[in-house]
Design an enzyme around this catalytic site. Structure first.
Site, PDB file in Angstrom:
ATOM      1  CE  LYS A 187      55.480  57.638  38.763  1.00 36.55           C
ATOM      2  NZ  LYS A 187      55.866  57.104  37.441  1.00 36.55           N
ATOM      3  CD  GLU A 261      53.239  74.269  36.386  1.00 44.12           C
ATOM      4  OE1 GLU A 261      52.386  74.486  35.504  1.00 44.12           O
ATOM      5  OE2 GLU A 261      53.873  75.166  36.942  1.00 44.12           O
ATOM      6  CB  CYS A 296      50.970  70.955  29.214  1.00 44.40           C
ATOM      7  SG  CYS A 296      52.573  71.729  29.354  1.00 44.40           S
ATOM      8  CD  GLU A 398      46.104  67.837  27.933  1.00 47.40           C
ATOM      9  OE1 GLU A 398      45.845  67.018  28.840  1.00 47.40           O
ATOM     10  OE2 GLU A 398      47.010  68.681  28.024  1.00 47.40           O
TER      11      GLU A 398
HETATM   12  P1  NAD Z   1      49.655  61.377  33.796  1.00 44.26           P
HETATM   13  O1  NAD Z   1      48.912  62.281  34.722  1.00 44.26           O
HETATM   14  O2  NAD Z   1      48.988  60.158  33.329  1.00 44.26           O
HETATM   15  O3  NAD Z   1      51.025  60.912  34.473  1.00 44.26           O
HETATM   16  C1  NAD Z   1      51.949  61.835  34.998  1.00 44.26           C
HETATM   17  C2  NAD Z   1      52.812  61.125  36.028  1.00 44.26           C
HETATM   18  O4  NAD Z   1      51.976  60.727  37.113  1.00 44.26           O
HETATM   19  C3  NAD Z   1      53.491  59.847  35.521  1.00 44.26           C
HETATM   20  O5  NAD Z   1      54.775  59.746  36.095  1.00 44.26           O
HETATM   21  C4  NAD Z   1      52.576  58.753  36.048  1.00 44.26           C
HETATM   22  O6  NAD Z   1      53.231  57.531  36.237  1.00 44.26           O
HETATM   23  C5  NAD Z   1      52.143  59.341  37.375  1.00 44.26           C
HETATM   24  N1  NAD Z   1      50.872  58.811  37.883  1.00 44.26           N
HETATM   25  C6  NAD Z   1      49.810  58.339  37.187  1.00 44.26           C
HETATM   26  N2  NAD Z   1      48.846  57.932  38.023  1.00 44.26           N
HETATM   27  C7  NAD Z   1      49.292  58.167  39.279  1.00 44.26           C
HETATM   28  C8  NAD Z   1      48.738  57.961  40.582  1.00 44.26           C
HETATM   29  N3  NAD Z   1      47.537  57.441  40.765  1.00 44.26           N
HETATM   30  N4  NAD Z   1      49.479  58.331  41.642  1.00 44.26           N
HETATM   31  C9  NAD Z   1      50.694  58.881  41.481  1.00 44.26           C
HETATM   32  N5  NAD Z   1      51.277  59.075  40.287  1.00 44.26           N
HETATM   33  C10 NAD Z   1      50.575  58.730  39.191  1.00 44.26           C
HETATM   34  O7  NAD Z   1      50.134  62.295  32.578  1.00 44.26           O
HETATM   35  P2  NAD Z   1      50.965  61.856  31.293  1.00 44.26           P
HETATM   36  O8  NAD Z   1      50.059  61.122  30.372  1.00 44.26           O
HETATM   37  O9  NAD Z   1      52.259  61.256  31.694  1.00 44.26           O
HETATM   38  O10 NAD Z   1      51.320  63.303  30.683  1.00 44.26           O
HETATM   39  C11 NAD Z   1      50.452  64.057  29.941  1.00 44.26           C
HETATM   40  C12 NAD Z   1      49.704  65.070  30.799  1.00 44.26           C
HETATM   41  O11 NAD Z   1      50.615  65.925  31.478  1.00 44.26           O
HETATM   42  C13 NAD Z   1      48.850  65.988  29.955  1.00 44.26           C
HETATM   43  O12 NAD Z   1      47.612  66.191  30.597  1.00 44.26           O
HETATM   44  C14 NAD Z   1      49.645  67.284  29.931  1.00 44.26           C
HETATM   45  O13 NAD Z   1      48.901  68.423  29.663  1.00 44.26           O
HETATM   46  C15 NAD Z   1      50.241  67.287  31.290  1.00 44.26           C
HETATM   47  N6  NAD Z   1      51.421  68.164  31.334  1.00 44.26           N
HETATM   48  C16 NAD Z   1      51.355  69.374  31.987  1.00 44.26           C
HETATM   49  C17 NAD Z   1      52.454  70.233  31.982  1.00 44.26           C
HETATM   50  C18 NAD Z   1      52.406  71.580  32.635  1.00 44.26           C
HETATM   51  O14 NAD Z   1      53.473  72.149  32.858  1.00 44.26           O
HETATM   52  N7  NAD Z   1      51.248  72.123  32.941  1.00 44.26           N
HETATM   53  C19 NAD Z   1      53.627  69.848  31.350  1.00 44.26           C
HETATM   54  C20 NAD Z   1      53.668  68.617  30.700  1.00 44.26           C
HETATM   55  C21 NAD Z   1      52.550  67.783  30.716  1.00 44.26           C
END
Ligand code: NAD
Length: 496
Positions: A187, A261, A296, A398
């Protein structure tokens, strides 16, 4: 199969409706579509994707389940070869991918989109190449006993990825899960699903149907449905720490393994001997300013020795003031737009709040000026704050935008204490010519990914993942794939 994703000729025309791919077929979600806005041009669409939910997730999991037995038995080297071919196919279309990626994410093509496309090809090649390393061991239990271990895939993996490096992070989940013999339901984020869908479409030239499925939709609908699906054998999530908690709870309910992650608030420590232009360039790199800070691993807390605080910031801000911000498809642009309105408003809130604090000052950037391109899209200038206090939100949370805070320190121990004063532990960057000091500090830092004298990103083959609330598990390497996407079985044969 006819592609449903047209070429991107310019920003004016989006790519229209792009279905998702389940069981090797284009699938819509009963007429429900989600718009994907082009963030560099407010109000224009990059495209639309189906608003998938529980029904589409179930269809995808059933397809992945049906495809699993044959894929599991396919020799690992053959599975790997599919990804070597996919890497070549992606590279052959790299310019198209980069344009599509810029259109939906707002990232500049010259500084980010092309680079991420090539990183994605690199990742596919790495995991395709190490496929035959999925080995077991022979255990010397005695002359009459032949005891060995083998690594077997888990089954259907549910993969969820964010918008900030959508192509590389989707490819990472895809190749780690599939090379190890699992099948996958992926997804992507609704903010950036187009290039990922194109990659999945391309992958179907080399993969049997059902092995790789993509369901587009919101986190609350498609995401939640995937987390709760009883057919999954593993959850692999990349995204925020907040949603990571929900993912872990969902895995706990069914006792299935989970990899997380998550977010970061990573430090960049500059020692007095590194007050130079090369370090300023690397700090900019480490802060991921060319990705609008939306990484991230962004080194968003700059910890400067007090003796070089002003002189270093002078060098840094001179470079940032010269940044060319604007149209992502323009070759001269160094920094594009924030991914969407919600994220843009969040970043502006952090800036506004910090500006209102006594003593805080933005040395460059701040709230966007009322002129083009800032009025056209979700653009924010590179921003550096001084006069901040470590307990303020801007220093602890963040921001996920181009906002750096600079804090002074006097003693090495103080710098290490400040660096570790966070619930995150993803990355850290250290700058000094003193190798002993560099390694001593690197070993004291509570972070999974430490770099000295450079601000670059992860290279395939490196172990990557977070300490503390930045995650569980390691990805990007052979060892990470083996730990996260296979399970060991021990077999013993009595020869007597
Ligand atoms: P997010 O957590 O809002 O969303 C990530 C994914 O999860 C999306 O596909 C979203 O649709 C889905 N999602 C959201 N709520 C959900 C739920 N209740 N159940 C299941 N899926 C759900 O994050 P974002 O805003 O898309 O991305 C930014 C975040 O990702 C930042 O915190 C960043 O640090 C982190 N990130 C971490 C890494 C790493 O490798 N550690 C890499 C990239 C981004």
């Amino acid at each position: 199969m006819e592609s449903r994703i047209p070429r991107v000729e310019g920003w004016q025309k989006g790519v229209g409706r792009v279905p998702m791919m389940i069981d090797g077929e284009w699938v819509e979600a009963g007429g429900r579509w989600i718009p994907v806005e082009n963030p560099a041009h407010k109000g224009t669409l990059a495209g639309e994707v189906p608003r998938g939910g529980a029904a589409e997730v179930d269809r995808a999991v059933q397809a992945a389940k049906a495809a699993f037995p044959a894929w599991k038995r396919t020799p690992a080297r053959e599975r790997g070869k599919a990804f070597l071919k996919l890497a070549d196919a992606l590279e052959a279309e790299r310019e198209e991918f980069a344009r599509l990626y810029s259109l939906e994410t707002g990232n500049a093509i010259a500084t980010q989109s092309r680079g991420e496309t090539m990183l994605t090809a690199d990742l596919l090649r790495y995991f395709g190449g190490v496929a035959s390393e999925i080995k077991g061991e022979v255990i010397p239990l005695g002359e009459q006993l032949f005891s060995y271990s083998r690594r077997e895939p888990l089954g259907v993996v549910g993969g969820i990825v964010p918008w900030n490096a959508p192509l590389a992070l989707a490819a990472l989940k895809i190749c780690m899960a599939l090379v190890a013999g699992n099948t996958l339901v992926l997804k992507p984020s609704v903010e950036a699903p187009l290039a990922v869908t194109r990659l999945v479409e391309l992958a179907h030239r080399f993969l049997p149907k059902g092995v790789l499925n993509v369901v587009t939709g919101t986190g609350a609908e498609a995401g939640e449905a995937l987390l709760r699906h009883p057919g999954l054998a593993k959850l692999s999530f990349t995204g925020s720490t907040e949603v990571g908690r929900t993912v872990m709870k969902a895995a706990a309910e069914r006792i299935i393994p989970v990899s997380l992650e998550l977010g970061g608030k990573s430090p960049q420590i500059v020692f007095p001997d590194a007050d130079d232009e090369a370090t300023a360039a690397q700090v900019i790199n480490g802060m991921r300013f060319v990705r609008q800070g939306q990484s991230c691993t962004a080194g968003s807390r700059l910890l400067l020795h007090a003796s070089i605080f002003d002189s270093f910031l002078e060098k840094l801000t001179a470079r940032l003031r010269a940044f060319k911000i604007g149209e992502p498809l323009d070759e001269a642009t160094q920094m594009g737009a924030i991914v969407n309105e919600r994220q843009y408003l969040t970043v502006l809130d952090y800036i506004r709040e910090a500006l209102a604090q006594p003593g805080a000052r933005a040395l460059c950037g701040g709230l966007p000026p009322p002129k083009a391109p800032f009025t056209e899209g979700y653009f924010v200038e590179p921003t550096v704050f001084v006069g901040v206090r470590p307990e303020w939100r801007i220093c602890r949370e963040e921001v996920f935008g181009p906002v750096l805070v600079a804090l002074p320190w006097n003693e090495e121990a103080e710098a290490i204490r400040m660096a570790n004063d966070t619930h995150y532990g993803l990355a850290a960057f250290l700058y000094t010519r003193d190798v002993t000091r560099a390694l001593r500090t690197a070993h004291e830092i509570e972070a999974g990914f430490v770099q000295v004298n450079q601000g670059g990103g992860i290279v395939p083959g490196q172990s990557y993942g977070g300490f503390k609330a930045s995650g569980i598990g390691r990805e990007w390497s052979l060892e990470g794939m083996l730990e996260a996407f296979t399970q060991r079985k021990s077999v013993t044969l009595n020869l007597a």
